[in-house]
Scaffold this motif. Sequence first.
Motif, PDB file in Angstrom:
ATOM      1  N   THR A  48       7.339   5.434  -8.025  1.00  0.00           N
ATOM      2  CA  THR A  48       6.131   4.569  -8.708  1.00  0.00           C
ATOM      3  C   THR A  48       6.425   2.911  -8.502  1.00  0.00           C
ATOM      4  N   PRO A  49       5.175   2.581  -8.180  1.00  0.00           N
ATOM      5  CA  PRO A  49       5.733   0.638  -8.781  1.00  0.00           C
ATOM      6  C   PRO A  49       4.709   0.666 -10.082  1.00  0.00           C
ATOM      7  N   ILE A  50       5.802   0.571 -10.020  1.00  0.00           N
ATOM      8  CA  ILE A  50       5.218   0.294 -11.993  1.00  0.00           C
ATOM      9  C   ILE A  50       4.598  -0.544 -12.379  1.00  0.00           C
ATOM     10  N   ALA A  51       4.483  -1.987 -11.897  1.00  0.00           N
ATOM     11  CA  ALA A  51       4.055  -3.389 -12.371  1.00  0.00           C
ATOM     12  C   ALA A  51       2.808  -3.707 -11.422  1.00  0.00           C
ATOM     13  N   GLU A  52       2.893  -2.764 -10.619  1.00  0.00           N
ATOM     14  CA  GLU A  52       1.906  -2.618  -9.779  1.00  0.00           C
ATOM     15  C   GLU A  52      -0.057  -1.572 -10.821  1.00  0.00           C
ATOM     16  N   ALA A  53       1.245  -0.059 -10.933  1.00  0.00           N
ATOM     17  CA  ALA A  53       0.579   0.521 -11.740  1.00  0.00           C
ATOM     18  C   ALA A  53       0.094  -0.252 -12.500  1.00  0.00           C
ATOM     19  N   GLN A  54       1.357  -0.158 -13.785  1.00  0.00           N
ATOM     20  CA  GLN A  54       0.410  -0.911 -15.372  1.00  0.00           C
ATOM     21  C   GLN A  54      -0.573  -2.128 -14.736  1.00  0.00           C
ATOM     22  N   ARG A  55      -0.403  -2.433 -13.923  1.00  0.00           N
ATOM     23  CA  ARG A  55      -1.962  -3.926 -13.924  1.00  0.00           C
ATOM     24  C   ARG A  55      -2.860  -3.139 -13.205  1.00  0.00           C
ATOM     25  N   GLU A  56      -3.181  -2.450 -12.703  1.00  0.00           N
ATOM     26  CA  GLU A  56      -4.268  -1.190 -12.325  1.00  0.00           C
ATOM     27  C   GLU A  56      -4.868  -0.557 -13.099  1.00  0.00           C
ATOM     28  N   LEU A  57      -4.024   0.131 -13.900  1.00  0.00           N
ATOM     29  CA  LEU A  57      -4.372   1.022 -15.465  1.00  0.00           C
ATOM     30  C   LEU A  57      -4.701   0.135 -16.339  1.00  0.00           C
ATOM     31  N   SER A  58      -3.995  -1.377 -16.734  1.00  0.00           N
ATOM     32  CA  SER A  58      -4.255  -1.530 -17.739  1.00  0.00           C
ATOM     33  C   SER A  58      -5.778  -2.081 -18.077  1.00  0.00           C
ATOM     34  N   LYS A  59      -6.857  -2.023 -16.957  1.00  0.00           N
ATOM     35  CA  LYS A  59      -7.462  -2.652 -16.265  1.00  0.00           C
ATOM     36  C   LYS A  59      -8.902  -1.630 -17.331  1.00  0.00           C
ATOM     37  N   TYR A  60      -8.213   0.055 -17.477  1.00  0.00           N
ATOM     38  CA  TYR A  60      -8.808   0.685 -18.161  1.00  0.00           C
ATOM     39  C   TYR A  60      -8.290   1.334 -19.279  1.00  0.00           C
ATOM     40  N   ALA A  61      -7.357   1.439 -19.505  1.00  0.00           N
ATOM     41  CA  ALA A  61      -6.224   1.868 -20.496  1.00  0.00           C
ATOM     42  C   ALA A  61      -5.179   1.486 -21.582  1.00  0.00           C
TER      43      ALA A  61
END
Length: 379
Positions: A48-61
């Motif tokens: 998983t691209p962790i930094a990218e995932a954190q950036r995207e998911l942090s928009k909502y949670a």
Amino acid sequence: MKILQLSNRVPWPLNEGGTIGIYNFTKAFSEQGHEVYLYCLDGLKHATPIAEAQRELSKYASCLIHPIDTDIKWDEALKNLFSKDSYNIQRFNNESFRDELKQLLQKEQFDLIQLEGSYVGPYVDLVRSYHRGIISLRMHNAEFEIWARLAQNERNPIKAQYLKLLANRLKNYERELLQKVDCVVAVSPDDLKKFKALEPNLNGMVIPAGIDTDKWMFSPSSSVEKLYHIGSLEWHANREAVSHFLSEIWPSLKESDQSLSFHLAGKGIQASSFDNDIVTVYPEVADAYVFIESLDVCIVPLLSGSGIRLKILEAMSAGKLVISTKVGAQGIAYQDGIHLCIAETAKDWINCIASLKANPERAKKITAAARQLIEEKYS
């Protein structure tokens, strides 16, 4: 409300049905004005691209991603034979994640905690000991049924017996899990019936997968020649389906119509495993809609499966013809020959393709009816 989602996978990138389903709930909860926390296990094999995932998911949670090695260890699998526990589930039981979850539950109070599937079931007792609100279990599919079908289709008798053992243990585990939650959310009426057969007293509801019809714009094809399958080959049922199609269906289908081509895409595909003269392989697809836009027919030759196939709904929304087995199309409120075509044997596939090619007006009616079904039931 304050909501916590527990997931056995990171819902990013959006390259398979399971992650898309979890992501859509996280996004929808947030857009409805709720405060959302998302705690995820992240199997190392997924890269998983962790930094990218954190950036995207942090928009909502508020998001926590915990790495975990879920790969099958044959010594552990062998030891598990002498216990009654499900090895499928055991691999997701992680002590350090448990400690992080405990710290969160001691610090925060939630109105709703949603378990995203059976694989986070090992944490339900911990949740229950600290949480006073509702516990919801969203079942992406009936896992025990998938493994039972894999066992039934397996030709090696020793492997078939082992798969049957895994299926039975999963069935017992899921029955116990259903009894420990306040509400079960199924993705289809078919699945809800299966869960009620396991636990007649459960409080259940159906919330089907949703398709963004603005993204999955209606763009029907004018031909019936370019067949495609898109789906993660990390999922055992997809691997079985593709293998079966290439060995049992495609040779006869291609012989009957030389104009046909087959295009294969999805997570976990090893291009070197396929003959380029037989199938065109796309190991990485950045945008699934862009991939299928120039193709004609979505094929779903599943032999084992449960839940609902999001890729069928996406194809319907985009105006692509769908040919599927009954197992592949289960859970969708379709009518055979109206919204899609059902094919089981090589002869069925040959007749279906020939009929669609000979009757372009019928093909147009099917894609139009399928799009209407999406707008009415799955948008």
